[in-house]
Design an enzyme around this catalytic site. Structure first.
Site, PDB file in Angstrom:
ATOM      1  N   ALA A  54     -10.275   8.988   8.391  1.00  0.00           N
ATOM      2  CA  ALA A  54      -9.794  10.324   8.029  1.00  0.00           C
ATOM      3  C   ALA A  54      -8.729  10.250   6.930  1.00  0.00           C
ATOM      4  O   ALA A  54      -8.611  11.148   6.103  1.00  0.00           O
ATOM      5  CB  ALA A  54      -9.246  11.028   9.263  1.00  0.00           C
ATOM      6  N   SER A  66       0.802  -1.221   0.000  1.00  0.00           N
ATOM      7  CA  SER A  66       0.000   0.000   0.000  1.00  0.00           C
ATOM      8  C   SER A  66       0.843   1.282   0.000  1.00  0.00           C
ATOM      9  O   SER A  66       1.580   1.533  -0.924  1.00  0.00           O
ATOM     10  CB  SER A  66      -0.952  -0.050   1.188  1.00  0.00           C
ATOM     11  OG  SER A  66      -1.889   0.983   1.118  1.00  0.00           O
TER      12      SER A  66
END
Length: 541
Positions: free
Chosen positions: A371, A64
């Site tokens: 977030a 990632s």
């Protein structure tokens, strides 16, 4: 099981002595050169999992948003969701078994998980663009093959695309076609239908600059571009041809450093967004006329989507139950806006996508975003059936049209996992349909100033939390100290939590001004350092 073959192949993927790794939220993740044995063994595990559930399982080779030298692997369960927690334990056991114990560990897992050895196994494999990914996915294939599993190697795909394929395969095509073309067609068709409804459809071109983190997102967006309607113009930056993956760019960099990525030149009020390295996170941002940088993170994305869906539900006149799921990291202003202004219930859960996903499944419509920009929307089977039925049969024109928009939203959203490509199209469609500029979206509420810090500790396990990680239970005295510090500042809150991957404690603080948020974060970090066994020099302001 052919124990000789297992022994022979395992010797080709030896485990470095003394290395132990833990399967966490992100699967396994570490330096690429330490992962060969892990990949082989996850190939084995995927076959066992596939036999246990009688479905296709996915394996994604990616780390990632980590640096290019790292790599990792995660398993994908039958409906495109993350691996079941009980199997995370088996993954850790299998990964850490010494060479001579491997056979025994495989047999134990088969017994504990009631694996039917005679069933067929099927595994889908995908990988990101890291230099190490191709070789590591070959090790996965060795593991699958030695236990007689069938596999389909999709090669270079985004993480969400692999999740999508697995879900399509196991729903016998109900969710879509398990091919990249199928994915592009389903999303672009829904997107095109939505854009047609927008007030200025056809006349004005919509420009969007995308930072692809020098990762897989660039490749897949350029493949998908021919499918987009002509009024949408995307401009790709950090496409991986020149620079290193995630280096000074990508969603994580932009979110953490609160500044634009390298390699993307921004003019005032231009809409820009960043993907992360495997395209499962997205954040938006822009510069205002004075050159000031504005970040639009996962909280604001969840808010935009909630405003839009709530409006449609009101038009359709259905009493479908909608909720937003957040973590403690969500900005206090977003929570306040959703609950007080929009009147949408908000639920707070522990950090980690699996907790958000699980909670979101409890509602007719569950919107969840971290977030950091990872998130999606889940529709219950009942809600989806109802919406599709109304889109077909509702007599009232306005209601039927609203139901059609909802139906296209369901098709545009990748419900298996957060997906930067899908989320980007959802956001672009909503902005077009509502006629909103990026500034108007940003102005929905003003974020409370906040600060994230981390403190190195000897052992992160000394900190234990409760109330969705918002309160520390141990070490004794820490929470009382935090409570006293929070009282000194207006509109403030702070919490601490142990990292899931390293011996650091993460600290989050927010307050009425940036100075106060910084001061509060620093004071809390000192408290953690002194009460939770800080390492090295004390934190400096």
């Amino acid at each position: 099981m052919d124990s000789e073959a297992l022994k022979k192949y395992s010797a080709l993927h030896p485990k470095p002595a003394g290395l132990t790794l833990q399967y966490g939220t992100a699967g396994f993740r570490t330096k690429a050169e330490q992962l060969d044995h892990i990949m082989f063994r996850m190939g084995l595990l995927a076959v066992l999992r596939s036999k246990a559930v009688g479905s296709t399982i996915g394996i994604m080779v990616t780390a990632s948003h980590n640096p290019e030298e790292d790599n990792g692997v995660k398993l994908v369960d039958p409906l495109g969701e993350m691996l079941h927690p009980s199997w995370e334990e088996y993954a850790t056991q299998l990964a850490n078994a010494e060479e001579q114990e491997l056979q025994k560990t495989v047999t134990e897992i088969c017994q504990k998980a009631a694996v039917n050895q005679h069933k067929d196994a099927s595994v889908f494999i995908g990988r990101d663009t890291r230099p190490s990914s191709e070789k590591l996915s070959q090790s996965v294939i060795d593991g699958i093959s030695v236990l007689g599993g069938q596999y389909h190697d999709y090669g270079l795909v985004t993480t969400p695309q692999l999740h999508y394929m697995v879900c399509c395969q196991n729903t016998q095509g109900q969710y879509g076609k398990a091919t990249l073309e199928g994915y592009y067609e389903k999303l672009s068709k829904a997107f095109t239908e939505l854009i047609k409804q927008s007030p200025r459809s056809g006349e004005s071109q919509r420009h969007l600059k995308i930072d692809c983190a020098n990762g897989i997102g660039a490749l897949k967006l350029s493949e998908m571009e021919p499918y987009f309607p002509k009024e949408v113009l995307i401009h790709l930056y950090n496409d991986g041809t020149k620079e290193k993956l995630n280096h000074l760019c990508g969603a994580d960099f932009v979110k953490v450093h609160q500044k634009p990525p390298r390699g993307l030149d921004m003019k005032p009020n231009e809409r820009c967004c960043s993907f992360d390295g495997d395209a499962d996170r997205i954040v938006y941002y822009y510069k205002d006329a004075t050159g000031h940088f504005h970040l639009i993170d996962g909280d604001k994305i969840a808010t935009l989507i909630s405003i839009f869906l709530k409006d449609l539900l009101a038009k359709v006149g259905q009493t479908l139950k909608m909720a937003v799921v957040q973590t403690a990291y969500a900005n206090g202003s977003s929570t306040h806006y959703l609950e007080e202004t929009l009147k949408v219930p908000v639920h707070c859960v522990k950090t980690g996508v699996k907790h958000l996903h699980h909670k979101a499944q409890e509602f007719d419509i569950g919107v969840y975003f971290e977030a950091n920009g990872h998130g999606t929307v889940l529709f219950s089977k009942a809600a989806e059936t109802k919406i599709r039925q109304l889109a077909k049969e509702e007599k009232d024109d306005e209601k039927r049209e609203a139901a059609k928009v909802l139906e296209n939203m369901i098709d545009l959203i990748n419900q298996t996992v957060g997906d930067a490509v899908s989320d980007m199209l959802v956001i672009e469609a909503i902005l077009a349909l509502k006629g909103l500029t990026v500034q108007q979206w940003d102005a929905v509420y003003t974020d409370l100033p906040n600060r994230l810090l981390k403190v190195q500790v000897a052992d992160r396990r000394v900190i234990d939390t409760t109330d969705a990680e918002r309160r520390a239970v141990t070490p004794p005295g820490l929470q009382e100290k935090i409570d006293a510090l929070v009282k000194k500042y207006k509109l403030s809150r702070a919490f601490v939590r142990p990292s899931g991957t390293e011996d650091v404690v993460r600290i989050y603080a927010e307050a009425d001004t940036q100075e106060n948020a910084d001061a509060l974060a620093h004071e809390v970090s000192l408290a953690v350092y002194h009460l939770a066994g800080g390492k090295g020099a004390p934190p400096q302001p």
